[in-house]
Design a protein around this motif. Sequence first.
Motif, PDB file in Angstrom:
ATOM      1  N   TYR A 315      63.430 -38.822 -83.569  1.00  0.00           N
ATOM      2  CA  TYR A 315      64.390 -39.507 -82.979  1.00  0.00           C
ATOM      3  C   TYR A 315      63.964 -40.076 -81.846  1.00  0.00           C
ATOM      4  CZ  TYR A 315      66.360 -35.658 -86.147  1.00  0.00           C
ATOM      5  OH  TYR A 315      66.528 -35.026 -87.295  1.00  0.00           O
ATOM      6  N   PHE A 316      64.980 -41.167 -81.259  1.00  0.00           N
ATOM      7  CA  PHE A 316      64.788 -42.062 -80.248  1.00  0.00           C
ATOM      8  C   PHE A 316      64.720 -41.019 -78.896  1.00  0.00           C
ATOM      9  CE2 PHE A 316      66.450 -44.473 -76.735  1.00  0.00           C
ATOM     10  CZ  PHE A 316      65.588 -45.659 -76.475  1.00  0.00           C
ATOM     11  N   LYS A 317      65.338 -39.990 -79.100  1.00  0.00           N
ATOM     12  CA  LYS A 317      65.639 -39.108 -77.669  1.00  0.00           C
ATOM     13  C   LYS A 317      63.850 -38.690 -77.637  1.00  0.00           C
ATOM     14  CE  LYS A 317      70.018 -37.921 -78.225  1.00  0.00           C
ATOM     15  NZ  LYS A 317      71.039 -36.690 -78.458  1.00  0.00           N
ATOM     16  N   GLU A 318      63.085 -38.460 -78.493  1.00  0.00           N
ATOM     17  CA  GLU A 318      61.776 -37.796 -78.455  1.00  0.00           C
ATOM     18  C   GLU A 318      60.797 -38.700 -77.829  1.00  0.00           C
ATOM     19  OE1 GLU A 318      60.648 -35.307 -81.807  1.00  0.00           O
ATOM     20  OE2 GLU A 318      62.159 -36.352 -82.873  1.00  0.00           O
ATOM     21  N   LEU A 319      60.985 -39.968 -77.735  1.00  0.00           N
ATOM     22  CA  LEU A 319      60.021 -41.049 -77.300  1.00  0.00           C
ATOM     23  C   LEU A 319      59.571 -40.714 -75.857  1.00  0.00           C
ATOM     24  CD1 LEU A 319      61.493 -44.567 -79.042  1.00  0.00           C
ATOM     25  CD2 LEU A 319      59.469 -42.833 -79.698  1.00  0.00           C
ATOM     26  N   LEU A 320      60.533 -40.518 -75.214  1.00  0.00           N
ATOM     27  CA  LEU A 320      60.266 -39.939 -73.632  1.00  0.00           C
ATOM     28  C   LEU A 320      59.050 -38.920 -73.334  1.00  0.00           C
ATOM     29  CD1 LEU A 320      60.432 -40.587 -70.764  1.00  0.00           C
ATOM     30  CD2 LEU A 320      62.584 -39.211 -70.544  1.00  0.00           C
ATOM     31  N   PRO A 321      59.346 -37.781 -73.955  1.00  0.00           N
ATOM     32  CA  PRO A 321      58.382 -36.804 -73.619  1.00  0.00           C
ATOM     33  C   PRO A 321      57.178 -37.072 -74.631  1.00  0.00           C
ATOM     34  CG  PRO A 321      60.292 -36.229 -75.635  1.00  0.00           C
ATOM     35  CD  PRO A 321      60.739 -37.429 -74.940  1.00  0.00           C
ATOM     36  N   MET A 322      57.279 -37.917 -75.632  1.00  0.00           N
ATOM     37  CA  MET A 322      55.974 -38.105 -76.365  1.00  0.00           C
ATOM     38  C   MET A 322      55.137 -39.487 -75.353  1.00  0.00           C
ATOM     39  SD  MET A 322      57.169 -38.950 -80.289  1.00  0.00           S
ATOM     40  CE  MET A 322      57.737 -37.522 -81.181  1.00  0.00           C
ATOM     41  N   ALA A 323      55.834 -40.292 -74.708  1.00  0.00           N
ATOM     42  CA  ALA A 323      55.072 -41.012 -73.925  1.00  0.00           C
ATOM     43  C   ALA A 323      54.525 -40.220 -72.718  1.00  0.00           C
ATOM     44  CB  ALA A 323      56.167 -42.031 -73.090  1.00  0.00           C
ATOM     45  N   TYR A 484      48.094 -28.600 -74.773  1.00  0.00           N
ATOM     46  CA  TYR A 484      49.260 -29.131 -73.910  1.00  0.00           C
ATOM     47  C   TYR A 484      50.566 -29.806 -74.796  1.00  0.00           C
ATOM     48  CZ  TYR A 484      46.981 -33.704 -73.479  1.00  0.00           C
ATOM     49  OH  TYR A 484      46.561 -35.020 -73.838  1.00  0.00           O
ATOM     50  N   GLY A 485      50.021 -30.544 -76.042  1.00  0.00           N
ATOM     51  CA  GLY A 485      51.026 -30.922 -77.027  1.00  0.00           C
ATOM     52  C   GLY A 485      51.881 -30.122 -77.229  1.00  0.00           C
ATOM     53  N   ARG A 486      51.459 -28.956 -77.631  1.00  0.00           N
ATOM     54  CA  ARG A 486      52.466 -27.956 -78.050  1.00  0.00           C
ATOM     55  C   ARG A 486      53.308 -27.328 -77.179  1.00  0.00           C
ATOM     56  NH1 ARG A 486      52.090 -25.054 -83.532  1.00  0.00           N
ATOM     57  NH2 ARG A 486      53.762 -23.487 -83.245  1.00  0.00           N
ATOM     58  N   LEU A 487      52.622 -27.253 -75.650  1.00  0.00           N
ATOM     59  CA  LEU A 487      53.547 -26.870 -74.703  1.00  0.00           C
ATOM     60  C   LEU A 487      54.651 -27.707 -74.490  1.00  0.00           C
ATOM     61  CD1 LEU A 487      51.034 -25.893 -72.053  1.00  0.00           C
ATOM     62  CD2 LEU A 487      52.932 -24.407 -72.980  1.00  0.00           C
ATOM     63  N   VAL A 488      54.381 -28.898 -74.561  1.00  0.00           N
ATOM     64  CA  VAL A 488      55.475 -30.007 -74.370  1.00  0.00           C
ATOM     65  C   VAL A 488      56.451 -30.103 -75.686  1.00  0.00           C
ATOM     66  CG1 VAL A 488      56.183 -32.659 -74.364  1.00  0.00           C
ATOM     67  CG2 VAL A 488      54.197 -31.681 -73.129  1.00  0.00           C
ATOM     68  N   GLY A 489      55.929 -29.614 -76.787  1.00  0.00           N
ATOM     69  CA  GLY A 489      56.880 -29.501 -77.839  1.00  0.00           C
ATOM     70  C   GLY A 489      57.739 -28.076 -77.685  1.00  0.00           C
ATOM     71  N   MET A 490      57.186 -27.384 -77.172  1.00  0.00           N
ATOM     72  CA  MET A 490      58.159 -26.088 -77.077  1.00  0.00           C
ATOM     73  C   MET A 490      59.315 -26.531 -75.950  1.00  0.00           C
ATOM     74  SD  MET A 490      55.216 -23.324 -76.441  1.00  0.00           S
ATOM     75  CE  MET A 490      56.302 -22.093 -75.951  1.00  0.00           C
ATOM     76  N   PHE A 491      59.003 -27.115 -75.039  1.00  0.00           N
ATOM     77  CA  PHE A 491      60.099 -27.478 -74.023  1.00  0.00           C
ATOM     78  C   PHE A 491      61.096 -28.498 -74.795  1.00  0.00           C
ATOM     79  CE2 PHE A 491      57.030 -26.282 -70.848  1.00  0.00           C
ATOM     80  CZ  PHE A 491      57.711 -25.252 -70.196  1.00  0.00           C
ATOM     81  N   VAL A 492      60.698 -29.249 -75.674  1.00  0.00           N
ATOM     82  CA  VAL A 492      61.397 -30.306 -76.224  1.00  0.00           C
ATOM     83  C   VAL A 492      62.413 -29.771 -77.289  1.00  0.00           C
ATOM     84  CG1 VAL A 492      61.349 -32.259 -77.806  1.00  0.00           C
ATOM     85  CG2 VAL A 492      59.779 -32.403 -75.932  1.00  0.00           C
ATOM     86  N   VAL A 493      61.685 -28.589 -78.198  1.00  0.00           N
ATOM     87  CA  VAL A 493      62.506 -27.849 -79.078  1.00  0.00           C
ATOM     88  C   VAL A 493      63.633 -27.108 -78.176  1.00  0.00           C
ATOM     89  CG1 VAL A 493      62.345 -25.789 -80.606  1.00  0.00           C
ATOM     90  CG2 VAL A 493      60.754 -27.708 -80.824  1.00  0.00           C
ATOM     91  N   ARG A 494      63.444 -26.342 -77.340  1.00  0.00           N
ATOM     92  CA  ARG A 494      64.403 -25.841 -76.506  1.00  0.00           C
ATOM     93  C   ARG A 494      65.518 -26.602 -75.627  1.00  0.00           C
ATOM     94  NH1 ARG A 494      60.489 -21.409 -72.899  1.00  0.00           N
ATOM     95  NH2 ARG A 494      59.729 -20.288 -75.042  1.00  0.00           N
ATOM     96  N   LYS A 497      68.207 -28.736 -79.338  1.00  0.00           N
ATOM     97  CA  LYS A 497      68.360 -27.435 -80.073  1.00  0.00           C
ATOM     98  C   LYS A 497      68.567 -27.744 -81.199  1.00  0.00           C
ATOM     99  CE  LYS A 497      69.117 -24.144 -76.291  1.00  0.00           C
ATOM    100  NZ  LYS A 497      70.162 -23.240 -75.566  1.00  0.00           N
ATOM    101  N   LYS A 498      69.343 -28.907 -81.437  1.00  0.00           N
ATOM    102  CA  LYS A 498      70.121 -29.246 -82.801  1.00  0.00           C
ATOM    103  C   LYS A 498      69.338 -30.264 -83.651  1.00  0.00           C
ATOM    104  CE  LYS A 498      74.604 -29.015 -81.036  1.00  0.00           C
ATOM    105  NZ  LYS A 498      76.094 -29.657 -80.908  1.00  0.00           N
ATOM    106  N   LEU A 499      68.107 -30.691 -83.154  1.00  0.00           N
ATOM    107  CA  LEU A 499      67.367 -31.685 -83.964  1.00  0.00           C
ATOM    108  C   LEU A 499      66.101 -30.950 -84.470  1.00  0.00           C
ATOM    109  CD1 LEU A 499      66.521 -34.333 -81.193  1.00  0.00           C
ATOM    110  CD2 LEU A 499      68.474 -34.236 -82.783  1.00  0.00           C
ATOM    111  N   ASN A 500      65.694 -31.613 -85.734  1.00  0.00           N
ATOM    112  CA  ASN A 500      64.698 -30.869 -86.313  1.00  0.00           C
ATOM    113  C   ASN A 500      63.273 -30.947 -85.903  1.00  0.00           C
ATOM    114  OD1 ASN A 500      63.116 -29.617 -88.526  1.00  0.00           O
ATOM    115  ND2 ASN A 500      63.491 -31.208 -89.886  1.00  0.00           N
ATOM    116  N   ILE A 501      62.685 -30.541 -85.142  1.00  0.00           N
ATOM    117  CA  ILE A 501      61.523 -30.990 -84.310  1.00  0.00           C
ATOM    118  C   ILE A 501      60.472 -29.789 -84.564  1.00  0.00           C
ATOM    119  CG2 ILE A 501      60.484 -31.248 -82.125  1.00  0.00           C
ATOM    120  CD1 ILE A 501      63.208 -32.481 -81.243  1.00  0.00           C
TER     121      ILE A 501
END
Length: 771
Positions: A315-323, A484-494, A497-501
């Motif tokens: 999703y577009f919202k995920e581009l910032l944490p990916m950056a 550290y990628g999985r760490l960022v992923g944990m915060f993005v999932v939380r 919450k409604k996105l399939n991440i």
Amino acid sequence: MLSSHLQNGIESDSLIWARVPESDDASTDGVGLLNSHRDGGGVDSLDYEVIENYAYREEQAHRGKLYVCYYVAVKWFFSLLIGIGTGLAAVFINLSVENFAGWKFALTFAIIQKSYFAGFIVYLVINLVLVFSSAYIITQFAPAAAGSGIPEIKGYLNGIDIPGTLLFRTLIGKIFGSIGSVGGGLALGKEGPLVHTGACIASLLGQGGSTKYHFNSRWPQLFKSDRDRRDLVTCGCAAGVAAAFRAPVGGVLFALEEVTSWWRSQLMWRVFFTSAIVAVVVRTAMGWCKSGICGHFGGGGFIIWDVSDGQDDYYFKELLPMAVIGVIGGLLGALFNQLTLYMTSWRRNSLHKKGNRVKIIEACIISCITSAISFGLPLLRKCSPCPETGTDSGIECPRPPGMYGNYVNFYCKTENEYNDLATIFFNTQDDAIRNLFSAKTMREFSAQSLLTFLAMFYTLAVVTFGTAVPAGQFVPGIMIGSTYGRLVGMFVVRFYKKLNIEEGTYALLGAASFLGGSMRMTVSLCVIMVEITNNLKLLPLIMLVLLISKAVGDAFNEGLYEVQARLKGIPLLESRPKNHMRQMIAKEACQSQKVISLPRVIRVADVASILRSNKHNGFPVIDHTRSGETLVIGLVLRSHLLVLLQSKVDFQHSPLPCDPSARHIRHSFSEFAKPVSSKGLCIEDIHLTSDDLEMYIDLAPFLNPSPYVVPEDMSLTKVYNLFRQLGLRHLFVVPRPSRVIGLITRKDLLIEENAESSAVELQQSTSRSVQ
């Protein structure tokens, strides 16, 4: 005399070499390469330029179309052999590492059911024995096999002859040393050494084996030139990456982007063919092992971390944490390069000067520390109850002891619990990465465990890199980044919450970002990550984090391999010249080296005296016209002069020149080729009598009559690009020419293939006068 005009002329690459700091010791592990030249001088270069002397022209004249077809067919056949050999070497290394690791973990899990202390002792002793064997092999048998080997291979393909890099004992040391170091649980990988392994196999095939170990054949006499060997070594590098990651396309792009300095379309086909053969060999081996005859090979071994069942879309919202992941990868990668530079410099300037015994002790101490951390830290972590959704995801919780999978039950009170830190630490690296990448394992790892693992493993990777064992940084880099990628992923999932991440998707992006920030590769690394994860949907995201991490890392320092090459004193010519070269001209670049010119007919005593008194590898040859004007007629190499002095068949009593075209050449072109990665001839090895010293040699048949020449006021940037792109060893700097006899355009080079008229057309077009 023209020699005075050429005083600032020959070997323009000396400017680059002169700026590389001299190492203060000449140990055989790659330190002090600038001091390890066979005659005691600087680094020796490779002759990638075709020396078009009379011996070469006479040999080419006798070769018909049948020979050309045979020559091409042999090249393709050798590409096949390189692919098969590298694939089999990778199979052997993977089988050995997985079985050693499998036996180690199975035995340890069996013992800790009774006593954790006894299990720790067994675990430590097994790791210590494996690491000791690796360090002993490297220090006592194959010093050139230490490290990843990629900086040395990159230097070889850049035109630098590094002694010992491609020898048979280096190949053996690389294979068995990698088994010991990786099987012993050190924070390093086997993928970088596999690139060196493939290059060694290619080089040994090209030279017909090893003469020292009486395993040699004279059949492959076609590949005696450095130019042909370079093509074979390039195929070997691509084969090593293809075998390490099961990524044939990534192997081709790695060879193109990272290690080679010159590339041709014909070489692309052979490299692609070699990588394809490796993929077939590896897949065949994996199918053979499915029957269970490969022991503990199991689900580990050849890398492929399938994440195709993970996140379907982004999703577009995920581009910032990916950056943000890309920025973190660039920062941590640049810091890793700088820390390894400091550690390796300290080792070589202080610790490793004390001898091989200290190198072995150092590796054993690091092995004990690594074993203590990987075994002890999970004991300090509380176990977590197995998630209720574990069975729905198809992943068993906890996993059976000693078997591949997630959710390791380690020091847990009940059977329905697992230790998340042991799931990463107390595991093979391949299995740990597979666990971090795995989908449908939400909340398997806690943030505290991931942070603990990141800090400890990052430190271990920095400390381990540079020890006297074969060491690659691909897999450790993937482990660091995926954490550290999985760490960022944990915060993005939380947060969303409604996105399939999936957390595993962010682990993959973190791995790519750290490798990009450390090694500074883009295209090849992107393709490798896609191939090993089997998920093409993530390609745009991988491209994004790679671009960001590389840009951030470049702002601080160079890539890992460039840093290590500079530390080892390998004078690489990078793809771009330095900025200050724009204000310099060719004449200014060669002020530090005085040219020594030779007359066409020279006394043997003078040749011997010149070779003993200096370390030049190329000499301009001058002659005089009837009017007395000095004329440069070509360039003769030091190695060619040594061959002439040793054979003595070209000595003559008369100081008068002879007609080279009417003279029978007593040498084949292959006689002038130096054995790969060895000393070759030395002036001290040649015995000359007093009668020999009074005789003469006519150099005209043996020189290169058409060396590359640039005017003295050409910009140094242009000279640099010309030197590197053509793969030159010498470049003449001459005064501004007084007249022009012709001008060649693109039209003059587009000549129809006509045996009767092509030569005439070319002669007419090149001699067209300029009005």
